[in-house]
Motif scaffolding. Structure first.
Motif, short mmCIF file in Angstrom:
data_model
loop_
_atom_site.label_atom_id
_atom_site.label_comp_id
_atom_site.label_asym_id
_atom_site.label_seq_id
_atom_site.Cartn_x
_atom_site.Cartn_y
_atom_site.Cartn_z
N HIS A 187 10.19 -3.19 2.53
CA HIS A 187 10.64 -4.51 2.57
C HIS A 187 10.33 -5.14 1.26
CE1 HIS A 187 10.57 -8.69 3.90
NE2 HIS A 187 9.36 -8.82 3.81
N SER A 188 11.25 -5.67 0.37
CA SER A 188 11.08 -6.26 -0.84
C SER A 188 10.97 -7.84 -0.72
CB SER A 188 12.38 -5.90 -1.41
OG SER A 188 12.10 -6.29 -2.93
N ASP A 189 9.97 -8.34 -1.68
CA ASP A 189 9.74 -9.62 -1.47
C ASP A 189 8.83 -10.03 -2.91
OD1 ASP A 189 9.48 -12.25 -0.88
OD2 ASP A 189 8.82 -11.83 1.19
N TRP A 190 8.50 -11.18 -2.94
CA TRP A 190 7.56 -11.71 -3.88
C TRP A 190 6.18 -11.05 -3.72
CZ3 TRP A 190 9.90 -13.15 -7.63
CH2 TRP A 190 11.12 -14.15 -7.89
N HIS B 95 9.95 -6.92 -5.76
CA HIS B 95 11.22 -6.82 -6.33
C HIS B 95 11.18 -5.74 -7.48
CE1 HIS B 95 12.82 -9.90 -3.56
NE2 HIS B 95 11.93 -10.75 -4.20
#
Length: 311
Positions: free
Chosen positions: A124-127, A98
């Motif tokens: 693709h954004s995520d932890w 992020h």
């Protein structure tokens, strides 16, 4: 049937001579004859009229030659598609932690688009933790992730450490200039942070535990730009690595505070999947652009002035 049989058949048909085809292919005449005989046996037809000179194709041979040309063309195209010199194209599935989205979508993305015009980049954004697993299982081609400074990605992944970044407490210019802030005083105003699972939030929670009160989060969200806009408005205090937020719209509107009782350094890693294949050069360009953007800290002073906070 084998490709060498098909190639030999095409060579004989074009040369109209077994002897000349053998010369072009670097084979003996007997080897060429055997390959033609095998192909004829597999197809169940005679490909050449052996009573004519120069050697002529039969009607079945003419039909077989048309098919043979298509087979060899398709084979050459397949080989070219994966040749080292072939330009990477198609879909690149890139995961981004992020807090790194502003960096990844800035100069590095521009460099990729300029270098590989046939490439489609899917961000693709995520932890960071789930992104690492998605690279390991092949869901993503690679990822840009964060770890604690002492942590490293799994050994089975190709990983390059791009930089190590100190995480700072940031506030609006108005809040930063009001007083000498302590962590408990900041906590009373409140924090603007990402949800549980964020490394920054976990580290600040541990720091606040030494002072007694629980972490007072007034607003939480995933979008770093949104959080910075709220900090810039004075909604609360935030946490951010200054160089990583520099491309964001509100970076210039927040001020870092010196906080001796809070210290956190994170590492930025570029991960590649096990089978990058012909998109490997894409990661080379991405790595170079990130290293240009995040040179060693002693070569790149922090972009924002610091304000002091009391211990």
């Amino acid at each position: 049937m084998k490709l060498n049989e098909i190639r030999t058949f095409v060579a004989v048909a074009e040369a109209q001579s077994v002897q000349e085809a053998a010369h072009r292919l670097g084979l003996t005449q007997s080897a060429v004859s055997r390959l033609i005989q095998r192909l004829e046996a597999e197809l169940g037809v005679s490909l050449f009229d052996r009573q004519t000179k120069p050697l002529a194709l039969t009607r079945d041979g003419e039909m077989a030659l048309a098919h043979a040309h298509r087979v060899l063309k398709a084979t050459d195209e397949l080989s070219d598609a994966f040749a080292g010199a072939a330009q990477p194209q198609g879909l690149l599935r890139l995961g981004v932690a992020h807090v790194l989205t502003a960096i990844a979508a800035h100069h590095p993305l521009d460099r990729l688009r300029a270098a590989f015009p046939g490439l489609t980049v899917r961000l693709h954004s995520d932890w960071s933790t789930p992104l690492v697993e998605q690279v390991r299982n092949g869901t993503l081609d690679g990822a840009l992730v964060l770890t604690h400074d002492a942590q490293t990605p799994p050994d089975d992944l190709d990983a390059v450490c791009i930089s190590r970044e100190p995480v700072r407490v940031v506030a609006s210019a108005e809040l930063a200039g009001q007083r000498d802030w302590t962590l408990p005083a900041m906590n009373a105003v409140g924090w603007v942070l990402q949800p549980d699972g964020c490394q920054y939030r976990t580290a600040m929670g541990r720091a606040m535990a030494q002072h007694g009160p629980a972490l007072n989060v007034t607003v939480e969200g995933f979008d770093q730009s949104l959080l910075l806009s709220l900090v810039a408005r004075g909604v609360g205090f935030g946490l951010a690595p200054l160089r990583l937020i520099a491309p964001t719209l509100h970076a210039a509107q927040v001020r870092p505070l010196e906080t001796p009782d809070f210290a956190l350094t994170v590492a930025v890693w570029l991960l590649r999947g096990r089978f990058t294949g012909r998109i490997g050069p894409v990661f080379d360009v991405l790595e170079d652009s990130l290293l240009d953007l995040l040179p060693p800290a002693d070569e790149a002073p922090l972009p924002l002035p610091c304000h002091s906070a009391a211990e």
